[in-house]
Design a protein around this motif. Sequence first.
Motif, short mmCIF file in Angstrom:
data_model
loop_
_atom_site.label_atom_id
_atom_site.label_comp_id
_atom_site.label_asym_id
_atom_site.label_seq_id
_atom_site.Cartn_x
_atom_site.Cartn_y
_atom_site.Cartn_z
N SER A 350 0.84 -1.19 0.00
CA SER A 350 0.00 0.00 0.00
C SER A 350 0.88 1.24 0.00
O SER A 350 2.09 1.15 0.20
CB SER A 350 -0.95 0.02 1.20
OG SER A 350 -0.23 0.11 2.39
N SER A 351 0.26 2.39 -0.24
CA SER A 351 1.03 3.63 -0.27
C SER A 351 0.11 4.81 -0.07
O SER A 351 -1.11 4.66 -0.05
CB SER A 351 1.82 3.75 -1.59
OG SER A 351 1.02 3.44 -2.71
N ALA A 352 0.70 5.98 0.09
CA ALA A 352 -0.11 7.18 0.31
C ALA A 352 0.66 8.40 -0.16
O ALA A 352 1.89 8.44 -0.09
CB ALA A 352 -0.47 7.33 1.78
N ILE A 353 -0.10 9.37 -0.63
CA ILE A 353 0.45 10.69 -0.93
C ILE A 353 0.22 11.54 0.32
O ILE A 353 -0.93 11.71 0.75
CB ILE A 353 -0.28 11.33 -2.13
CG1 ILE A 353 -0.12 10.47 -3.39
CG2 ILE A 353 0.23 12.75 -2.37
CD1 ILE A 353 -1.07 10.85 -4.52
N LEU A 354 1.28 12.06 0.90
CA LEU A 354 1.14 12.88 2.11
C LEU A 354 1.15 14.36 1.79
O LEU A 354 0.63 15.18 2.54
CB LEU A 354 2.26 12.57 3.09
CG LEU A 354 2.24 11.16 3.68
CD1 LEU A 354 3.48 10.93 4.52
CD2 LEU A 354 0.99 10.93 4.52
N SER A 355 1.77 14.72 0.69
CA SER A 355 1.82 16.11 0.25
C SER A 355 1.76 16.14 -1.26
O SER A 355 2.49 15.37 -1.90
CB SER A 355 3.10 16.78 0.75
OG SER A 355 3.23 18.07 0.18
N PRO A 356 0.88 16.95 -1.86
CA PRO A 356 -0.08 17.83 -1.21
C PRO A 356 -1.21 17.04 -0.55
O PRO A 356 -1.31 15.85 -0.75
CB PRO A 356 -0.61 18.68 -2.37
CG PRO A 356 -0.35 17.89 -3.61
CD PRO A 356 0.82 17.02 -3.33
N VAL A 361 -5.14 23.69 -3.33
CA VAL A 361 -4.97 24.51 -4.52
C VAL A 361 -3.47 24.68 -4.72
O VAL A 361 -2.77 25.14 -3.81
CB VAL A 361 -5.64 25.89 -4.34
CG1 VAL A 361 -5.39 26.78 -5.55
CG2 VAL A 361 -7.14 25.72 -4.09
N ILE A 362 -2.93 24.29 -5.87
CA ILE A 362 -1.48 24.33 -6.09
C ILE A 362 -1.17 25.25 -7.27
O ILE A 362 -1.58 25.00 -8.40
CB ILE A 362 -0.91 22.93 -6.43
CG1 ILE A 362 -1.47 21.86 -5.49
CG2 ILE A 362 0.61 22.96 -6.42
CD1 ILE A 362 -0.79 21.76 -4.18
N ILE A 363 -0.42 26.30 -6.98
CA ILE A 363 0.07 27.19 -8.05
C ILE A 363 1.46 26.70 -8.42
O ILE A 363 2.32 26.57 -7.53
CB ILE A 363 0.10 28.65 -7.58
CG1 ILE A 363 -1.33 29.06 -7.14
CG2 ILE A 363 0.63 29.57 -8.66
CD1 ILE A 363 -1.39 30.41 -6.45
N HIS A 364 1.69 26.36 -9.66
CA HIS A 364 2.93 25.69 -10.04
C HIS A 364 3.38 26.11 -11.44
O HIS A 364 2.67 26.84 -12.13
CB HIS A 364 2.71 24.17 -10.00
CG HIS A 364 1.66 23.72 -10.96
ND1 HIS A 364 1.94 23.33 -12.24
CD2 HIS A 364 0.30 23.62 -10.83
CE1 HIS A 364 0.82 23.01 -12.86
NE2 HIS A 364 -0.20 23.18 -12.04
N ASP A 365 4.55 25.61 -11.82
CA ASP A 365 5.14 26.01 -13.11
C ASP A 365 5.17 24.84 -14.09
O ASP A 365 6.05 24.76 -14.94
CB ASP A 365 6.55 26.53 -12.87
CG ASP A 365 7.45 25.45 -12.28
OD1 ASP A 365 6.96 24.32 -12.04
OD2 ASP A 365 8.66 25.73 -12.08
N GLY A 366 4.22 23.94 -13.96
CA GLY A 366 4.19 22.80 -14.88
C GLY A 366 4.63 21.50 -14.22
O GLY A 366 4.59 20.45 -14.86
#
Lengths: 517, 517
Positions: A350-356, A361-366
């Motif tokens: 099993s696994s998990a995404i902890l961040s985000p 809402v994520i402002i990013h550059d691609g």
Amino acid sequence: MATAATDSYEGKPLTQLFPYEDRPGWKGYIEWEDRLDRKEVVRELLKRREFPHPPEFQFAPLPTTNPVLGGERFKAYHEAIGLNQIVDVSWETVLKEKPNMTHLLQFPYNGETKFEDLMKEKLTDNSLHFVRNHGGVPYIDEDALEISIGGLVKQPVKITMKDLKDSTKFPQAEVTITLQCSGTRRREQIEQYPGDGDELINAPWGEGAIGTAVYKGVPLKQVLKIAAGGVLPECQHIELIGADTYFKKGEVYNYAVSVPYRTVLMNERVLLAWEMNGKPLPKIHGFPLRAVVAGYIGARSTKWLYKINALAEPSMGPVQRQEYLYYTPQLGKQNVTYSNGFSIQDMPVSSAILSPTDKSVIIHDGHIELQGWAYSGGGNWVERVEVSPDGGHVWYQVDPDDMTEKHYYAWRLWKTKLPVDAEGWLEFCVRTWDSSCNTEPTFVRSAWNWDLHVTSSAHRIKVYSVNKMKPATARRLKELAEHGQGMEPLSRPLAFPLENADEYRANYEKHPREPKN
Amino acid sequence: MATAATDSYEGKPLTQLFPYEDRPGWKGYIEWEDRLDRKEVVRELLKRREFPHPPEFQFAPLPTTNPVLGGERFKAYHEAIGLNQIVDVSWETVLKEKPNMTHLLQFPYNGETKFEDLMKEKLTDNSLHFVRNHGGVPYIDEDALEISIGGLVKQPVKITMKDLKDSTKFPQAEVTITLQCSGTRRREQIEQYPGDGDELINAPWGEGAIGTAVYKGVPLKQVLKIAAGGVLPECQHIELIGADTYFKKGEVYNYAVSVPYRTVLMNERVLLAWEMNGKPLPKIHGFPLRAVVAGYIGARSTKWLYKINALAEPSMGPVQRQEYLYYTPQLGKQNVTYSNGFSIQDMPVSSAILSPTDKSVIIHDGHIELQGWAYSGGGNWVERVEVSPDGGHVWYQVDPDDMTEKHYYAWRLWKTKLPVDAEGWLEFCVRTWDSSCNTEPTFVRSAWNWDLHVTSSAHRIKVYSVNKMKPATARRLKELAEHGQGMEPLSRPLAFPLENADEYRANYEKHPREPKN
């Protein structure tokens, strides 16, 4: 809630019938398994009272308090038989040893590591490691502890902690072990499909009911061999009994579970441990002695261990026989029994995404950076982690350079930069492949089960993507900054017009709403 | 919130600048569109104050109150210019005309029909029909009402209600029409993907923002022709203006929208109506006169209609130009404009399951009864309704005998008995096919859009199925009855053991947990 009327039973004070310090130096321990007379009195006392139902939190929004849930019903069981002190000491211990947790359940204590703490390093700090207790916290003097070994062994015996820790008598081992509550990520099941409430609340765990430590102790196999002369041929399971008090359907017990003897035969898989990350076990983690069963559900790693029995069958303790069972999805309140589920022992991949976190809402550059954990039980190690930016259609492998090292019995933390062009709501997910080529089911529905255990489906989060490389978005971000506003809260309306009238008119003339003919 | 400091503007009392009864017999109406001077004063007054943000209910649990939301920001706009009375009268009207609704938004009033009321009959009772207002409720004397017709018509004219209702002057029509808020079923979008909050709250509608009535009135086409001599060749759109007051981004307006003239040309599609189900229009539905645009989004059916303009382009009113726009999923707060969405006019095919409700526990004998509505706009009628017991894999057609009759512009209510063998959590869904062979997208994600309109995806509910024809279930139901308990709340633990020790042992011996070798 324990009033004068229930201070005694047939003229005897409860504090005398069930002494808080049942043996000198063993506070918060009461012997139940060898005392059927006491069990009978408790059965009578519990019958005389009404207990509050567990709170409804599955069909209703989860409280936003910390502790999230109080555990009033379990507290009331203790109070009904004069054991208020166990309840109080448990919370005092939390405040001392675990002040910075997400406290999901105040009593018995269930606390989850905050996600930013979980990602800090491969080994989880003792003060931050998750805790899933089933009763209060006994305070046992190390010098007073004797561990009884009995049942199907050649020579029943008692050993002291002093002897156990004497490396000239027993060989010692240190193993890096991930422990995981089988309730990890239960919230995902609850959100879609509520399930068994259980009288000992099935805590609404998130992704933090998992942690990793180096445990030091003696392999159980060696203890059985050296101290008790080995087991008899009929022995198939080893029962592990803890000093904590547990209630189930009107009966009282000491905590008892079992592990197949086949597993015990692998030295590194079942330790009797007194050290966690180079320090004595915290009280809340089982001081002075606990079992640690590598690759298994956490529930088998009995804390405050004081009794070991070699058995022909698994333990009949309720935690082993009636709980931590894995059911097919058509079983539930209407037809569930103990024998139509199977016992959860080795944990799946099993696994998990902890961040985000979900709904960020994520402002990013691609590119958006993801971090998380990946784990497999049963001695399978994590081989590969894959993340998807589109709900599981396209997968990207996490670079092994961005993962912590392999262990047979521990997780790997990982991070990755996921290419993200699209804007708006996206669904990210993660799946892991272990050394046996096992991977995770795709949707929560595939993993749902009545007792809400083992949420091993691909972990999914929804993220609102704002790609500042897009000209229209860059322009809007500038407008927002000029107005002293930000993208969050996302659902707060923009206070300025989205487009001026001239632009609107020019656009309308270029692309009128209706066809011309 | 309007304090002494804001009772006047440049020495003039606000009640004089913006009289509550701007024309005799027209209470709660203030002319804005012909009074740019007044608009300018309002702009100034609104700039001087801070207004509360709309409440956050998309990223947080929805309040369980009724009214669910208050609309404090919109109330404060009115108070800031001395129009508190509009706010008060609106709620008084609700209590008089709509006491039994789910009040989603107190002001401006947005109320949804309760599901059991919606299923009662093909025509929704006037007191139960949903309401989505954008401002307060004007009280206009029928005798005082004059409807102005202007713009690109041959002969600008004013007509009285008396003339309009004179069947020797204008031909009358009665049409069965379903009106639907484009926000119907918005909750499904919010639950998965929050969106635009809007300053006039995007109400969290369920499945009840739809209703059907027989409207009586005069076709707008005939009014234009007979009273105004017809439209000029440049005319492409007909603007419909209502007497209610509306605010948007610091400006004040009368409610204004438009309908393409092509649509008006179909007599039955655009009525000027004064009767609803054989009774005068309720005040909250637009008494004395409203437009009813068949097959369109409800927002075009202007209430308290008093002005009609023939235009070359769609109305520049904010409701037409800046709202009720349909966006592609990559548009949102970061890049959305008015011209990158298209205007919602004709409504697509959609449907809903009203019974059972989401997350119900259903004890049944192998069949579960479903009820709901199905609708398509644009003059397409409902041909076929299909339901699925497995999330959309297998579909069953609803028997046409179990559907209400066909109408060009109205829904069909339906019911069906769905064969259900499986137990536990199931996902039921419904989809409808209209006379143009259109059907619904499969998942909410397919339909998601920033302004959370037109939730036309297959409606899905989760149901916990308890099939009492199964022996193990029949046995458990008997046990529950013996203990005075029921299946609900589903998540409340069973108070008795799930299986006795003998049965458990017999089952264990038959199917031991571990292999023998």
